[in-house]
Design a protein around this motif. Structure first.
Motif, PDB file in Angstrom:
ATOM      1  N   ARG A  14       0.829  -1.214   0.000  1.00 34.34           N
ATOM      2  CA  ARG A  14       0.000   0.000   0.000  1.00 34.34           C
ATOM      3  C   ARG A  14       0.861   1.261   0.000  1.00 34.34           C
ATOM      4  O   ARG A  14       0.604   2.206  -0.754  1.00 34.34           O
ATOM      5  CB  ARG A  14      -0.939   0.007   1.210  1.00 34.34           C
ATOM      6  CG  ARG A  14      -2.069  -0.998   1.127  1.00 34.34           C
ATOM      7  CD  ARG A  14      -3.086  -0.819   2.237  1.00 34.34           C
ATOM      8  NE  ARG A  14      -2.504  -0.918   3.568  1.00 34.34           N
ATOM      9  CZ  ARG A  14      -2.357  -2.050   4.262  1.00 34.34           C
ATOM     10  NH1 ARG A  14      -2.738  -3.204   3.744  1.00 34.34           N
ATOM     11  NH2 ARG A  14      -1.825  -2.031   5.473  1.00 34.34           N
ATOM     12  N   ARG A  15       1.880   1.276   0.835  1.00 31.05           N
ATOM     13  CA  ARG A  15       2.715   2.476   0.947  1.00 31.05           C
ATOM     14  C   ARG A  15       3.537   2.701  -0.319  1.00 31.05           C
ATOM     15  O   ARG A  15       3.722   3.841  -0.753  1.00 31.05           O
ATOM     16  CB  ARG A  15       3.624   2.385   2.177  1.00 31.05           C
ATOM     17  CG  ARG A  15       2.860   2.292   3.492  1.00 31.05           C
ATOM     18  CD  ARG A  15       1.865   3.406   3.668  1.00 31.05           C
ATOM     19  NE  ARG A  15       2.558   4.579   4.157  1.00 31.05           N
ATOM     20  CZ  ARG A  15       1.997   5.761   4.352  1.00 31.05           C
ATOM     21  NH1 ARG A  15       0.725   5.937   4.104  1.00 31.05           N
ATOM     22  NH2 ARG A  15       2.703   6.760   4.797  1.00 31.05           N
ATOM     23  N   LEU A  16       4.041   1.623  -0.922  1.00 29.80           N
ATOM     24  CA  LEU A  16       4.795   1.771  -2.158  1.00 29.80           C
ATOM     25  C   LEU A  16       3.891   2.250  -3.289  1.00 29.80           C
ATOM     26  O   LEU A  16       4.314   3.059  -4.126  1.00 29.80           O
ATOM     27  CB  LEU A  16       5.502   0.465  -2.514  1.00 29.80           C
ATOM     28  CG  LEU A  16       6.643   0.086  -1.567  1.00 29.80           C
ATOM     29  CD1 LEU A  16       7.129  -1.331  -1.858  1.00 29.80           C
ATOM     30  CD2 LEU A  16       7.780   1.091  -1.626  1.00 29.80           C
ATOM     31  N   ALA A  17       2.637   1.779  -3.309  1.00 25.52           N
ATOM     32  CA  ALA A  17       1.680   2.266  -4.308  1.00 25.52           C
ATOM     33  C   ALA A  17       1.425   3.762  -4.101  1.00 25.52           C
ATOM     34  O   ALA A  17       1.368   4.534  -5.065  1.00 25.52           O
ATOM     35  CB  ALA A  17       0.374   1.482  -4.224  1.00 25.52           C
ATOM     36  N   LEU A  19       3.507   5.903  -2.714  1.00 25.78           N
ATOM     37  CA  LEU A  19       4.715   6.590  -3.178  1.00 25.78           C
ATOM     38  C   LEU A  19       4.738   6.674  -4.694  1.00 25.78           C
ATOM     39  O   LEU A  19       5.173   7.677  -5.263  1.00 25.78           O
ATOM     40  CB  LEU A  19       5.971   5.883  -2.668  1.00 25.78           C
ATOM     41  CG  LEU A  19       6.367   6.175  -1.236  1.00 25.78           C
ATOM     42  CD1 LEU A  19       7.469   5.221  -0.788  1.00 25.78           C
ATOM     43  CD2 LEU A  19       6.828   7.620  -1.093  1.00 25.78           C
ATOM     44  N   GLY A  20       4.274   5.618  -5.355  1.00 23.96           N
ATOM     45  CA  GLY A  20       4.204   5.629  -6.814  1.00 23.96           C
ATOM     46  C   GLY A  20       3.306   6.731  -7.337  1.00 23.96           C
ATOM     47  O   GLY A  20       3.571   7.312  -8.399  1.00 23.96           O
ATOM     48  N   GLN A  21       2.244   7.037  -6.593  1.00 20.61           N
ATOM     49  CA  GLN A  21       1.340   8.116  -6.996  1.00 20.61           C
ATOM     50  C   GLN A  21       1.929   9.486  -6.667  1.00 20.61           C
ATOM     51  O   GLN A  21       1.790  10.433  -7.435  1.00 20.61           O
ATOM     52  CB  GLN A  21      -0.005   7.955  -6.297  1.00 20.61           C
ATOM     53  CG  GLN A  21      -0.773   6.738  -6.769  1.00 20.61           C
ATOM     54  CD  GLN A  21      -2.026   6.492  -5.933  1.00 20.61           C
ATOM     55  OE1 GLN A  21      -2.267   7.139  -4.922  1.00 20.61           O
ATOM     56  NE2 GLN A  21      -2.818   5.518  -6.365  1.00 20.61           N
ATOM     57  N   GLU A  22       2.573   9.588  -5.523  1.00 20.64           N
ATOM     58  CA  GLU A  22       3.056  10.892  -5.068  1.00 20.64           C
ATOM     59  C   GLU A  22       4.465  11.232  -5.563  1.00 20.64           C
ATOM     60  O   GLU A  22       4.829  12.405  -5.606  1.00 20.64           O
ATOM     61  CB  GLU A  22       2.990  10.952  -3.540  1.00 20.64           C
ATOM     62  CG  GLU A  22       1.553  10.899  -3.035  1.00 20.64           C
ATOM     63  CD  GLU A  22       1.439  11.130  -1.545  1.00 20.64           C
ATOM     64  OE1 GLU A  22       2.241  11.904  -0.988  1.00 20.64           O
ATOM     65  OE2 GLU A  22       0.537  10.516  -0.935  1.00 20.64           O
ATOM     66  N   MET A  27       9.805   6.372  -8.320  1.00 18.73           N
ATOM     67  CA  MET A  27       9.197   5.074  -8.033  1.00 18.73           C
ATOM     68  C   MET A  27       8.951   4.272  -9.306  1.00 18.73           C
ATOM     69  O   MET A  27       9.125   3.058  -9.306  1.00 18.73           O
ATOM     70  CB  MET A  27       7.898   5.246  -7.238  1.00 18.73           C
ATOM     71  CG  MET A  27       8.135   5.707  -5.806  1.00 18.73           C
ATOM     72  SD  MET A  27       9.252   4.624  -4.855  1.00 18.73           S
ATOM     73  CE  MET A  27       8.242   3.157  -4.708  1.00 18.73           C
ATOM     74  N   SER A  28       8.573   4.931 -10.402  1.00 18.40           N
ATOM     75  CA  SER A  28       8.383   4.174 -11.638  1.00 18.40           C
ATOM     76  C   SER A  28       9.721   3.659 -12.150  1.00 18.40           C
ATOM     77  O   SER A  28       9.810   2.544 -12.666  1.00 18.40           O
ATOM     78  CB  SER A  28       7.655   5.001 -12.693  1.00 18.40           C
ATOM     79  OG  SER A  28       8.432   6.093 -13.114  1.00 18.40           O
ATOM     80  N   LEU A  33      13.268  -1.092 -12.654  1.00 23.86           N
ATOM     81  CA  LEU A  33      14.514  -1.747 -12.257  1.00 23.86           C
ATOM     82  C   LEU A  33      14.224  -3.064 -11.539  1.00 23.86           C
ATOM     83  O   LEU A  33      14.816  -4.107 -11.856  1.00 23.86           O
ATOM     84  CB  LEU A  33      15.334  -0.828 -11.351  1.00 23.86           C
ATOM     85  CG  LEU A  33      16.577  -1.451 -10.705  1.00 23.86           C
ATOM     86  CD1 LEU A  33      17.582  -1.880 -11.759  1.00 23.86           C
ATOM     87  CD2 LEU A  33      17.192  -0.472  -9.723  1.00 23.86           C
ATOM     88  N   HIS A  34      13.296  -3.030 -10.590  1.00 26.03           N
ATOM     89  CA  HIS A  34      12.937  -4.236  -9.836  1.00 26.03           C
ATOM     90  C   HIS A  34      12.424  -5.329 -10.773  1.00 26.03           C
ATOM     91  O   HIS A  34      12.873  -6.476 -10.702  1.00 26.03           O
ATOM     92  CB  HIS A  34      11.888  -3.902  -8.768  1.00 26.03           C
ATOM     93  CG  HIS A  34      11.458  -5.086  -7.983  1.00 26.03           C
ATOM     94  ND1 HIS A  34      10.297  -5.760  -8.261  1.00 26.03           N
ATOM     95  CD2 HIS A  34      12.036  -5.740  -6.949  1.00 26.03           C
ATOM     96  CE1 HIS A  34      10.173  -6.783  -7.416  1.00 26.03           C
ATOM     97  NE2 HIS A  34      11.218  -6.785  -6.620  1.00 26.03           N
ATOM     98  N   LYS A  35      11.520  -4.967 -11.665  1.00 26.87           N
ATOM     99  CA  LYS A  35      10.944  -5.948 -12.591  1.00 26.87           C
ATOM    100  C   LYS A  35      12.022  -6.590 -13.450  1.00 26.87           C
ATOM    101  O   LYS A  35      12.073  -7.808 -13.601  1.00 26.87           O
ATOM    102  CB  LYS A  35       9.881  -5.283 -13.469  1.00 26.87           C
ATOM    103  CG  LYS A  35       9.247  -6.224 -14.460  1.00 26.87           C
ATOM    104  CD  LYS A  35       8.231  -5.523 -15.331  1.00 26.87           C
ATOM    105  CE  LYS A  35       7.678  -6.506 -16.346  1.00 26.87           C
ATOM    106  NZ  LYS A  35       6.865  -5.872 -17.345  1.00 26.87           N
ATOM    107  N   LYS A  36      12.888  -5.773 -14.014  1.00 29.32           N
ATOM    108  CA  LYS A  36      13.943  -6.286 -14.891  1.00 29.32           C
ATOM    109  C   LYS A  36      14.988  -7.100 -14.118  1.00 29.32           C
ATOM    110  O   LYS A  36      15.500  -8.095 -14.613  1.00 29.32           O
ATOM    111  CB  LYS A  36      14.625  -5.144 -15.651  1.00 29.32           C
ATOM    112  CG  LYS A  36      13.761  -4.544 -16.727  1.00 29.32           C
ATOM    113  CD  LYS A  36      13.312  -5.605 -17.689  1.00 29.32           C
ATOM    114  CE  LYS A  36      13.072  -5.128 -19.063  1.00 29.32           C
ATOM    115  NZ  LYS A  36      12.669  -6.215 -19.965  1.00 29.32           N
TER     116      LYS A  36
END
Length: 116
Positions: A14-17, A19-22, A27-28, A33-36
């Motif tokens: 929830r918090r990372l989501a 952060l992704g919005q704010e 974060m993107s 990076l994480h996905k790859k």
């Protein structure tokens, strides 16, 4: 006190989501990076998640333990593989890592079904 790693993982999601919005730029970038970094390549995703867990233990990161235990189990890691990972973390992190290895054992027992 034992950490509820399942609730902790959900909280981090929830918090990372949020952060992704704010803070979408950093974060993107980190999400890509994480996905790859953990997708299958020369090493399979399970091996990469186990590596991330070992590093999380060695650097004393409870959030990393929650996240990478969850993700390692999700890609099929067994209890034996997770325990071997703890052994590597102890080698690399020494005595202080042993405390976080105990935390990882809590996380394993919470995320991994008893039959696995």
């Amino acid at each position: 006190m034992i950490t509820d790693y399942i609730a902790y993982y959900q909280h981090l999601e929830r918090r990372l989501a949020q952060l992704g919005q704010e803070a979408p730029g950093p974060m993107s970038g980190f999400a890509r990076l994480h996905k790859k970094a953990v997708e299958a390549g020369a090493l399979d995703a399970k091996t990469k998640e186990l590596m991330a867990l070992a590093i999380g233990i060695a650097v004393h990161c409870d959030g990393c333990i929650a996240y990478h235990t969850h993700d390692a189990v999700a890609v099929g890691a067994t209890r034996a593989q997770l325990l071997d990972t703890i052994g590597v973390a102890l080698l690399m992190g020494g005595g202080p890592a042993s405390i976080y290895a105990a935390h990882a054992l809590d996380a394993i027992e919470q995320f991994l079904p008893a039959s696995a």
